[in-house]
Enzyme design. Structure first.
Site, short mmCIF file in Angstrom:
data_model
loop_
_atom_site.label_atom_id
_atom_site.label_comp_id
_atom_site.label_asym_id
_atom_site.label_seq_id
_atom_site.Cartn_x
_atom_site.Cartn_y
_atom_site.Cartn_z
N GLU A 58 0.85 -1.20 0.00
CA GLU A 58 0.00 0.00 0.00
C GLU A 58 0.89 1.25 0.00
O GLU A 58 2.03 1.21 0.47
CB GLU A 58 -0.91 0.01 1.24
CG GLU A 58 -2.03 -1.01 1.14
CD GLU A 58 -2.93 -1.04 2.37
OE1 GLU A 58 -2.76 -0.18 3.26
OE2 GLU A 58 -3.79 -1.94 2.44
N ARG A 120 -6.08 4.02 -23.30
CA ARG A 120 -6.47 3.14 -24.43
C ARG A 120 -7.63 2.23 -24.07
O ARG A 120 -8.08 1.45 -24.89
CB ARG A 120 -5.26 2.34 -24.90
CG ARG A 120 -4.27 3.21 -25.67
CD ARG A 120 -3.09 2.43 -26.18
NE ARG A 120 -2.29 1.90 -25.10
CZ ARG A 120 -1.26 1.08 -25.27
NH1 ARG A 120 -0.92 0.69 -26.48
NH2 ARG A 120 -0.58 0.65 -24.23
N GLN A 121 -8.07 2.30 -22.81
CA GLN A 121 -9.27 1.53 -22.43
C GLN A 121 -10.42 2.53 -22.27
O GLN A 121 -10.90 2.79 -21.18
CB GLN A 121 -9.03 0.77 -21.14
CG GLN A 121 -7.95 -0.30 -21.28
CD GLN A 121 -7.75 -1.07 -19.99
OE1 GLN A 121 -8.67 -1.34 -19.25
NE2 GLN A 121 -6.50 -1.42 -19.72
N HIS A 153 -4.86 9.75 -25.58
CA HIS A 153 -5.14 8.83 -26.68
C HIS A 153 -6.49 9.11 -27.35
O HIS A 153 -6.61 9.02 -28.57
CB HIS A 153 -5.09 7.39 -26.16
CG HIS A 153 -5.33 6.39 -27.23
ND1 HIS A 153 -4.46 6.21 -28.29
CD2 HIS A 153 -6.37 5.55 -27.45
CE1 HIS A 153 -4.95 5.30 -29.09
NE2 HIS A 153 -6.10 4.88 -28.61
N LYS A 219 -4.39 0.11 -39.88
CA LYS A 219 -3.93 -1.04 -39.07
C LYS A 219 -5.13 -1.82 -38.54
O LYS A 219 -6.09 -1.24 -38.06
CB LYS A 219 -3.11 -0.49 -37.89
CG LYS A 219 -2.77 -1.52 -36.83
CD LYS A 219 -2.02 -0.88 -35.67
CE LYS A 219 -2.95 -0.24 -34.66
NZ LYS A 219 -2.26 0.29 -33.48
N ARG A 221 -6.04 -4.76 -35.67
CA ARG A 221 -5.46 -5.47 -34.53
C ARG A 221 -6.21 -6.74 -34.27
O ARG A 221 -7.41 -6.83 -34.54
CB ARG A 221 -5.57 -4.61 -33.26
CG ARG A 221 -4.36 -3.75 -32.99
CD ARG A 221 -4.38 -3.31 -31.54
NE ARG A 221 -3.45 -2.23 -31.27
CZ ARG A 221 -2.16 -2.40 -31.03
NH1 ARG A 221 -1.64 -3.61 -31.03
NH2 ARG A 221 -1.38 -1.37 -30.77
N THR A 252 4.69 -1.10 -27.16
CA THR A 252 5.59 -2.22 -27.44
C THR A 252 6.43 -1.97 -28.69
O THR A 252 7.39 -2.69 -28.95
CB THR A 252 4.79 -3.52 -27.68
OG1 THR A 252 4.00 -3.33 -28.88
CG2 THR A 252 3.88 -3.85 -26.52
N GLY A 254 5.30 -2.42 -31.69
CA GLY A 254 4.78 -3.27 -32.76
C GLY A 254 4.15 -2.45 -33.88
O GLY A 254 4.46 -2.64 -35.06
N THR A 255 3.28 -1.52 -33.52
CA THR A 255 2.58 -0.69 -34.51
C THR A 255 3.60 0.06 -35.36
O THR A 255 3.52 0.08 -36.60
CB THR A 255 1.66 0.33 -33.78
OG1 THR A 255 0.78 -0.40 -32.93
CG2 THR A 255 0.87 1.17 -34.75
#
Ligand code: R5P
Length: 346
Positions: A58, A120-121, A153, A219, A221, A252, A254-255
């Site tokens: 905590e 991104r969520q 984002h 792109k 995904r 990451t 990747g994109t």
């Protein structure tokens, strides 16, 4: 010498959680420069805080000074590559710091987070949480009245706040200034693109600022495999052109690598990359290093919203850092001095 006293929201008071401390120092340095330039006897304080981690994991942040009546700013860099604290640890530290401020009665509480976590969520595709909305709720419930962030984002996240204002700043001014005046990029042979349709608006914005044409990479995904890109298509002509890929973040990598490889296959020459948030999660640094060695990527320009430290910048041939501390300092200064910030948010 100022003829009339400048308007102010009170003592400009800045505190930071541990991972926000180095950004806070840079912002304060810039605030001093602004005040000097404006011939302003700005009253500001760096407030002492202590972040305590308990044996069970905590965390709590304690503000060690009196802040009643202040115009209070709390700074945190949630994804901090120079610390072993996780995103969740740092988010929780921020929530406790904000609530500690709320308990201490400043007149205004502004949370400064150059990286908005869980951005991104922001929408639901299956049985899953809209976590960006929860972050907004946590911050508001803790006492935040305003949140300053960078290239979030999805701008729709502004609508997740019921009471607090979310101000989204853009690194494009600082980055284009670097591209044109330090890197001296040849605009005539340049095409700007984003690595996916979501970044097309940002690419259009950069291409307008730079006065170049732009292309789109589409792109797809595979959402059953986190972080994996399924396929990419290119719309536009890049044959023989230098390319600037712009995006809000590299996670990451990747994109980015997929897009850069596709552009190279389509005849692109030198590929430059500009990102506001260079997270470089997992083995992104190694992946980009490989792409650099193979001649796929020439240079990545990131900002100190994700601070990798001087040694990284010095030793990484393919990376250059642009500071967004002057931009944050100017926005904080204008808020405190009751001046317009809209021009600074463009
Ligand atoms: C996606 O919509 C974002 O703008 C970035 O392109 C993406 O999140 C980067 O992720 P990664 O580096 O893991 O491919």
């Amino acid at each position: 010498m100022q003829l009339y006293p400048l308007e102010s929201r009170g003592v400009l008071s800045i505190a930071a959680c541990n991972s926000g401390k180095s950004f806070a120092e840079r912002v304060i340095r810039e605030l001093c420069l602004i005040a000097k330039k404006e011939d302003d006897n700005l009253e500001y304080r760096l407030r002492d805080t202590q972040e305590i981690v308990f044996p069970n994991g905590e965390v709590k942040v304690v503000i060690n000074e009196f802040i009643r009546g202040d115009d209070f700013y709390i700074i945190q860099c949630i994804d901090d590559p120079l610390s072993d604290r996780s995103v969740n640890d740092n988010l929780m530290a921020l929530i406790t710091a904000t609530h500690a401020a709320y308990q201490s009665d400043p007149d205004h509480i502004t949370v400064v987070i150059p990286q908005f976590p869980y951005a991104r969520q922001e929408r639901r595709k299956t049985r899953e949480s809209i976590s960006a909305k929860l972050v907004a709720k946590f911050l508001e419930d803790a006492g935040a009245q305003r949140v300053l962030t960078l290239d979030i984002h999805s701008e729709a996240i502004q609508g997740f706040f019921n009471y607090a204002k979310l101000e989204d700043m853009h690194a494009s001014g600082e980055i284009t200034e670097y591209l044109l005046n330090k890197l001296k990029l040849n605009k005539k042979n340049l095409v700007v693109t984003g690595p996916d349709v979501g970044s097309a608006e940002k690419a259009r914005h950069y291409s307008k600022r730079l006065g170049t044409s732009f292309a789109i990479v589409d792109k797809a995904r595979d959402y059953s495999k986190p972080g994996e890109v399924e396929s990419m298509r290119l719309v536009g002509d890049v044959e023989g052109k230098d390319i600037l890929i712009v995006d809000d973040m590299i996670a990451t990598g990747g994109t980015l690598i997929h897009a850069a490889t596709l552009l190279k296959e389509n005849g692109a020459q030198d590929i430059y990359v500009a990102v506001s948030l260079p997270f470089f999660n997992g083995n992104a640094v190694e992946k980009i290093e490989q792409a650099y060695r193979k001649g796929i990527i020439k240079l990545v320009i990131g900002t100190d919203a994700v601070f990798w430290g001087e040694a990284f910048v010095k030793n990484t041939e393919w990376y250059e850092e642009v500071s967004v501390a002057p931009l944050f300092a100017k926005v904080i200064y204008n808020i405190n001095r009751k001046r317009s910030v809209s021009q600074l948010l463009k």
